[in-house]
Design a protein around this motif. Sequence first.
Motif, PDB file in Angstrom:
ATOM      1  N   MET A  87      15.040  -6.573   6.477  1.00  0.00           N
ATOM      2  CA  MET A  87      15.102  -5.228   5.963  1.00  0.00           C
ATOM      3  C   MET A  87      15.598  -5.212   4.524  1.00  0.00           C
ATOM      4  N   ALA A  88      16.484  -6.110   4.193  1.00  0.00           N
ATOM      5  CA  ALA A  88      17.011  -6.153   2.831  1.00  0.00           C
ATOM      6  C   ALA A  88      15.909  -6.435   1.823  1.00  0.00           C
ATOM      7  N   ALA A  89      14.956  -7.295   2.178  1.00  0.00           N
ATOM      8  CA  ALA A  89      13.856  -7.608   1.264  1.00  0.00           C
ATOM      9  C   ALA A  89      13.020  -6.373   0.989  1.00  0.00           C
ATOM     10  N   ALA A  90      12.724  -5.587   2.020  1.00  0.00           N
ATOM     11  CA  ALA A  90      11.936  -4.370   1.837  1.00  0.00           C
ATOM     12  C   ALA A  90      12.694  -3.379   0.973  1.00  0.00           C
ATOM     13  N   SER A  91      13.989  -3.267   1.196  1.00  0.00           N
ATOM     14  CA  SER A  91      14.807  -2.338   0.429  1.00  0.00           C
ATOM     15  C   SER A  91      14.853  -2.741  -1.044  1.00  0.00           C
ATOM     16  N   SER A  92      15.046  -4.022  -1.330  1.00  0.00           N
ATOM     17  CA  SER A  92      15.093  -4.455  -2.725  1.00  0.00           C
ATOM     18  C   SER A  92      13.724  -4.332  -3.371  1.00  0.00           C
ATOM     19  N   PHE A  93      12.656  -4.556  -2.592  1.00  0.00           N
ATOM     20  CA  PHE A  93      11.307  -4.394  -3.126  1.00  0.00           C
ATOM     21  C   PHE A  93      11.081  -2.945  -3.517  1.00  0.00           C
ATOM     22  N   SER A  94      11.401  -2.013  -2.608  1.00  0.00           N
ATOM     23  CA  SER A  94      11.152  -0.604  -2.892  1.00  0.00           C
ATOM     24  C   SER A  94      12.014  -0.110  -4.050  1.00  0.00           C
ATOM     25  N   SER A  95      13.257  -0.565  -4.135  1.00  0.00           N
ATOM     26  CA  SER A  95      14.098  -0.109  -5.233  1.00  0.00           C
ATOM     27  C   SER A  95      13.615  -0.689  -6.557  1.00  0.00           C
ATOM     28  N   SER A  96      13.007  -1.858  -6.527  1.00  0.00           N
ATOM     29  CA  SER A  96      12.525  -2.444  -7.778  1.00  0.00           C
ATOM     30  C   SER A  96      11.238  -1.790  -8.256  1.00  0.00           C
ATOM     31  N   ILE A  97      10.460  -1.180  -7.344  1.00  0.00           N
ATOM     32  CA  ILE A  97       9.218  -0.560  -7.790  1.00  0.00           C
ATOM     33  C   ILE A  97       9.291   0.970  -7.833  1.00  0.00           C
ATOM     34  N   SER A  98      10.405   1.542  -7.425  1.00  0.00           N
ATOM     35  CA  SER A  98      10.481   2.999  -7.386  1.00  0.00           C
ATOM     36  C   SER A  98      10.313   3.626  -8.767  1.00  0.00           C
ATOM     37  N   GLN A  99      10.578   2.870  -9.806  1.00  0.00           N
ATOM     38  CA  GLN A  99      10.427   3.410 -11.144  1.00  0.00           C
ATOM     39  C   GLN A  99       8.983   3.354 -11.637  1.00  0.00           C
ATOM     40  N   TRP A 100       8.092   2.686 -10.903  1.00  0.00           N
ATOM     41  CA  TRP A 100       6.701   2.574 -11.300  1.00  0.00           C
ATOM     42  C   TRP A 100       5.790   3.299 -10.323  1.00  0.00           C
ATOM     43  N   ASN A 101       4.633   3.622 -10.800  1.00  0.00           N
ATOM     44  CA  ASN A 101       3.630   4.261  -9.971  1.00  0.00           C
ATOM     45  C   ASN A 101       2.860   3.223  -9.167  1.00  0.00           C
ATOM     46  N   VAL A 102       2.455   3.627  -7.982  1.00  0.00           N
ATOM     47  CA  VAL A 102       1.569   2.820  -7.145  1.00  0.00           C
ATOM     48  C   VAL A 102       0.293   3.623  -6.969  1.00  0.00           C
ATOM     49  N   PHE A 103      -0.840   3.008  -7.263  1.00  0.00           N
ATOM     50  CA  PHE A 103      -2.126   3.674  -7.099  1.00  0.00           C
ATOM     51  C   PHE A 103      -2.801   3.169  -5.832  1.00  0.00           C
ATOM     52  N   LEU A 104      -3.270   4.091  -4.987  1.00  0.00           N
ATOM     53  CA  LEU A 104      -3.984   3.737  -3.757  1.00  0.00           C
ATOM     54  C   LEU A 104      -5.473   3.956  -3.948  1.00  0.00           C
ATOM     55  N   SER A 105      -6.259   2.920  -3.668  1.00  0.00           N
ATOM     56  CA  SER A 105      -7.718   3.026  -3.687  1.00  0.00           C
ATOM     57  C   SER A 105      -8.204   2.879  -2.260  1.00  0.00           C
ATOM     58  N   PHE A 106      -8.973   3.848  -1.780  1.00  0.00           N
ATOM     59  CA  PHE A 106      -9.406   3.834  -0.381  1.00  0.00           C
ATOM     60  C   PHE A 106     -10.614   4.736  -0.192  1.00  0.00           C
ATOM     61  N   ARG A 107     -11.350   4.502   0.865  1.00  0.00           N
ATOM     62  CA  ARG A 107     -12.458   5.380   1.255  1.00  0.00           C
ATOM     63  C   ARG A 107     -11.882   6.423   2.192  1.00  0.00           C
ATOM     64  N   ARG A 108     -11.808   7.625   1.719  1.00  0.00           N
ATOM     65  CA  ARG A 108     -11.103   8.715   2.389  1.00  0.00           C
ATOM     66  C   ARG A 108     -11.472   8.860   3.860  1.00  0.00           C
ATOM     67  N   LYS A 109     -12.758   8.960   4.165  1.00  0.00           N
ATOM     68  CA  LYS A 109     -13.143   9.240   5.552  1.00  0.00           C
ATOM     69  C   LYS A 109     -12.874   8.070   6.492  1.00  0.00           C
ATOM     70  N   ASP A 110     -12.768   6.867   5.969  1.00  0.00           N
ATOM     71  CA  ASP A 110     -12.537   5.677   6.801  1.00  0.00           C
ATOM     72  C   ASP A 110     -11.068   5.411   7.083  1.00  0.00           C
ATOM     73  N   THR A 111     -10.199   5.849   6.198  1.00  0.00           N
ATOM     74  CA  THR A 111      -8.816   5.372   6.238  1.00  0.00           C
ATOM     75  C   THR A 111      -7.781   6.488   6.310  1.00  0.00           C
ATOM     76  N   ARG A 112      -8.188   7.648   6.700  1.00  0.00           N
ATOM     77  CA  ARG A 112      -7.296   8.820   6.662  1.00  0.00           C
ATOM     78  C   ARG A 112      -5.936   8.546   7.313  1.00  0.00           C
ATOM     79  N   ASN A 113      -5.916   8.008   8.538  1.00  0.00           N
ATOM     80  CA  ASN A 113      -4.644   7.760   9.231  1.00  0.00           C
ATOM     81  C   ASN A 113      -3.806   6.705   8.522  1.00  0.00           C
ATOM     82  N   PHE A 114      -4.410   5.559   8.250  1.00  0.00           N
ATOM     83  CA  PHE A 114      -3.678   4.467   7.621  1.00  0.00           C
ATOM     84  C   PHE A 114      -3.106   4.910   6.276  1.00  0.00           C
ATOM     85  N   THR A 115      -3.942   5.518   5.460  1.00  0.00           N
ATOM     86  CA  THR A 115      -3.521   5.921   4.122  1.00  0.00           C
ATOM     87  C   THR A 115      -2.424   6.974   4.172  1.00  0.00           C
TER      88      THR A 115
END
Length: 160
Positions: A1-29
């Motif tokens: 859990m610590a790794a996930a927490s440090s990962f998220s805190s290190s990227i919280s200052q940056w944007n993450v862009f999601l590329s996906f096919r809307r109709k195929d991935t609605r739940n996952f996305t």
Amino acid sequence: MAAASSFSSSISQWNVFLSFRRKDTRNFTSHLYAALDREGIKTLKDDEKQEKGELTSKALKKEINESRFSVIIFSRNYAGSRWCLEELALIMERWEKHDQKVFPVFLSGVHPLDVKHHKGSFEEPFGEHEKRFGREMVERWRSALRAASQLYGWSFKEFG
């Protein structure tokens, strides 16, 4: 859990862009988007306000260029969308020229080798794409698929 927490805190200052096919991935996305949001990570995804005839909007290009990370969610019908392929090409150009971090996600029914070698559902739409958009554009998209498929990513069998 610590790794996930440090990962998220290190990227919280940056944007993450999601590329996906809307109709195929609605739940996952929607689950991924919500999880990133809970961690305070600004997450961007394409809007549905594209102008007719436009492959990508200026706003979308700006979002991709301002993102530090991109997550490409490959579903069975991803290659059937010219919008997805154009997003992917822009993301991979950003990756190549500006070291944007790119993480592919392969949903159920999608194997990285199918993406790389344009097999199965990643082969079928290209004949029509070539007729509509020309060989040069299609080769740009194929090249982006090959590059993205070779990056370290995740496979999810239960989604898609």
